[in-house]
Design an enzyme around this catalytic site. Structure first.
Site, PDB file in Angstrom:
ATOM      1  N   SER A 265      -3.364  -9.881  -3.309  1.00  0.00           N
ATOM      2  CA  SER A 265      -3.709  -9.121  -2.786  1.00  0.00           C
ATOM      3  C   SER A 265      -4.150  -7.535  -3.748  1.00  0.00           C
ATOM      4  CB  SER A 265      -2.771  -8.952  -1.493  1.00  0.00           C
ATOM      5  OG  SER A 265      -1.866  -7.978  -1.897  1.00  0.00           O
ATOM      6  N   LYS A 266      -4.433  -6.065  -2.705  1.00  0.00           N
ATOM      7  CA  LYS A 266      -4.463  -5.128  -3.717  1.00  0.00           C
ATOM      8  C   LYS A 266      -2.696  -4.895  -4.129  1.00  0.00           C
ATOM      9  CE  LYS A 266      -5.051  -0.440  -1.857  1.00  0.00           C
ATOM     10  NZ  LYS A 266      -4.035   0.385  -1.892  1.00  0.00           N
ATOM     11  N   ARG A 267      -1.630  -5.364  -3.018  1.00  0.00           N
ATOM     12  CA  ARG A 267      -0.651  -5.107  -3.588  1.00  0.00           C
ATOM     13  C   ARG A 267       0.120  -5.515  -5.176  1.00  0.00           C
ATOM     14  NH1 ARG A 267       1.509  -5.436   0.792  1.00  0.00           N
ATOM     15  NH2 ARG A 267      -0.508  -5.259   2.142  1.00  0.00           N
ATOM     16  N   GLU A 288      -4.916   8.197  -1.861  1.00  0.00           N
ATOM     17  CA  GLU A 288      -4.515   7.202  -2.761  1.00  0.00           C
ATOM     18  C   GLU A 288      -5.397   6.377  -3.992  1.00  0.00           C
ATOM     19  OE1 GLU A 288      -2.178   2.662  -2.752  1.00  0.00           O
ATOM     20  OE2 GLU A 288      -2.943   4.349  -1.128  1.00  0.00           O
TER      21      GLU A 288
END
Ligand code: GLU
Length: 513
Positions: A265-267, A288
């Protein structure tokens, strides 16, 4: 009849930056198209207007361009099937949904969101599948349960409605997937998905199938997350009478987190310090910024090579492929079923391999903006020499310059560890003698000449050359480690070497421990 020509599409929804997994999907489609002399189509699936993100379409195109994935047909290229943005194709879809209604294969549904909620709660309470399906539809407000007059009246009045597919009960849906083999699902496990929404827009399912059919798509190559939708798509092909021209499916394995636990994921990128997006992206709403491969200094061909191997490999496990080689070697049947673990060390490794093999002039163009930013006034040949000496030790082109700072600037500090360990009472004196011996060399002396002079000075003064090497390096570069020493000195040139040696003897002093 001849083989159907290969036409594949990459069909992203412009709802944000393209995830690196999406880039891999695009790449596999592209390689497959090129290999089969087919067409690679970019189609923007932007029917969900609530999720539209400004700049996302441009981002997708720029990402593909950066990687060298050329589009044959698309919004900018045109083609025989314009437009290539689904929002601009809106009027085309309704007729298919209405055709299905006429054939009793779809129906109007007027339920409000409260009514849908109530249905779900009711079904959940009685431990049944909480879905609008062949069972529950009979207790809802739709053209199957309301009288023909009421349906007509509601339509004329302009009540909100959606069109849903009318799936049969207990029918087996079977289709072949190139990666996964035969997939069999019962319609009992499926629901009557909405085909046309209240705003008149098609859903992903209807638009996707209609467009794949109209655009003559031969193979649907997409991420595994779409596998659950495939049985519905197969039913739609059947219902619309297009079964004979149904594309072949290939659902690609997920890209997993480095530890293999779940989807990348992006995180994860933010957390583990690597980009999950091809290009840097700034969210227009929150401001962001997420890092990109391009801005992090990766070469596009290295990223392409790395992505190609995330889910595919040859029988001999070869790792380095140019784009042309990938086009030749790639095969959908060698795409693995199981998820591919993303490995940042491997990403570094690929970049390093490309850094080492690239023509120096290519690497130079990559670092030129950095050279300018740093205000270094040096010629291309000089920089290429630095790159050549430094590139084996680093993973990114920019580090040949950043780690090789001493090629461009006089040292202002000297590695303290080396100074305190290696400086003897006579070190500065020897360094000055070395400096004088260098001074006597021609301006373009070779690395070997510097080495020879150094050794004779050491011998004449009764010191071991080994004990003077590190002081010499630190005096010239400020650092205890770096490029091969004699090449470094020869590259800097006689006068710089001499000046730096003299300066170091003034700045560094021997202190008794
Ligand atoms: N619009 C879908 C996506 O965003 C396309 C899936 C497909 O290729 O069918 O990935």
């Amino acid at each position: 009849m001849g083989e159907k020509s290969v036409r594949v599409r990459f069909a992203p929804s412009p709802t944000g930056p393209l995830h690196i997994g999406g880039v891999r999907t695009a790449l596999y489609n592209y390689l497959f198209a090129r290999q089969n002399n087919g067409a690679f189509i970019l189609r923007l699936e932007d029917t969900d207007q609530t999720r539209f993100v400004p700049g996302a379409e441009q981002y997708i195109k720029e990402s593909l361009e950066w990687l060298g994935i050329e589009i044959d047909e698309g919004p900018d290229q045109g083609g025989d099937h314009t437009p290539y943005r689904q929002s601009e194709r809106k009027p085309m879809y309704r007729q298919y949904a209405e055709r299905l209604i006429k054939q009793d294969l779809a129906y109007y549904a007027f339920d409000t969101s409260e009514e849908l909620d109530q249905m779900r709660k009711r079904l959940e309470a009685s431990k049944m599948q909480a879905a609008y399906d062949s069972v529950s539809r009979m207790s809802m407000k739709n053209s199957l349960t309301l009288s023909a007059d009421e349906v007509k009246e509601r339509l004329e009045r302009g009540d909100d409605y959606v069109i849903r597919i009318k799936l049969p009960r207990k029918e087996e849906v079977r289709f072949h997937d190139i990666v996964r083999g035969w997939v069999v699902v019962s319609t009992n496990q499926m629901d009557d998905k909405v085909l046309l929404k209240a705003d008149g827009m098609p859903t992903y399912h209807l638009a996707n199938v209609v467009d794949d059919y109209l655009m003559g798509i031969s193979h649907v190559i997409r991420g595994e997350e779409w596998l659950p939708s495939a049985p519905l798509h197969v039913m739609l092909y059947k219902f619309l009478g297009w079964e004979d021209s149904m594309p072949e499916f290939a659902h690609l394995p997920l890209l997993l987190k480095p530890d293999g636990n779940g989807k990348l994921s992006k995180r994860d990128g933010d957390r583990l310090g690597f980009p999950v997006f091809p290009l840097q992206w700034t969210d227009p709403k929150t401001g962001e910024t997420s890092s990109g491969y391009r801005e992090s200094g990766y070469f596009p061909d290295a990223v392409m090579n790395m992505l190609a191997l995330l889910g595919w490999h040859t029988s001999d496990n070869r790792e380095i492929f140019t784009k042309e080689e990938l086009i030749k070697e790639f095969s959908l049947s060698r795409v693995s079923k199981s998820g591919a673990k993303f490995d940042v060390q491997k990403a570094y490794w690929f970049n390093q391999q490309y850094l080492q093999k690239k023509p120096l002039s290519d690497v130079y163009s990559t670092v030129k903006p950095l050279i300018d930013d740093l205000g270094y006034e040096v010629c291309q040949e000089y920089v290429e020499g630095v790159i050549d000496m430094m590139r084996e030790k680093v993973q990114f082109a920019k580090d040949t310059i950043l780690d090789g700072k001493y090629f461009f600037e006089d040292p202002t500090e000297y590695d303290e560890k080396v100074v305190s360990k290696k400086w003897q009472e006579n070190t500065n004196e020897i360094l000055l003698k070395i400096s004088n011996s260098f001074k006597a060399l021609p301006e373009t002396a070779s690395p070997e000449q510097y080495e020879e002079n150094f050794i004779s000075v050491c011998e004449e003064n009764g010191v071991k050359p080994g004990s003077q090497m590190q002081p010499l390096r630190v005096a010239i570069s400020g650092q205890g480690v770096g490029a091969p020493i004699w090449e470094m000195i020869a590259h800097l040139g006689r006068d710089y070497a001499v000046d730096r040696l003299n300066a170091a003897t003034e700045k560094i002093s021997f202190s008794n421990p």
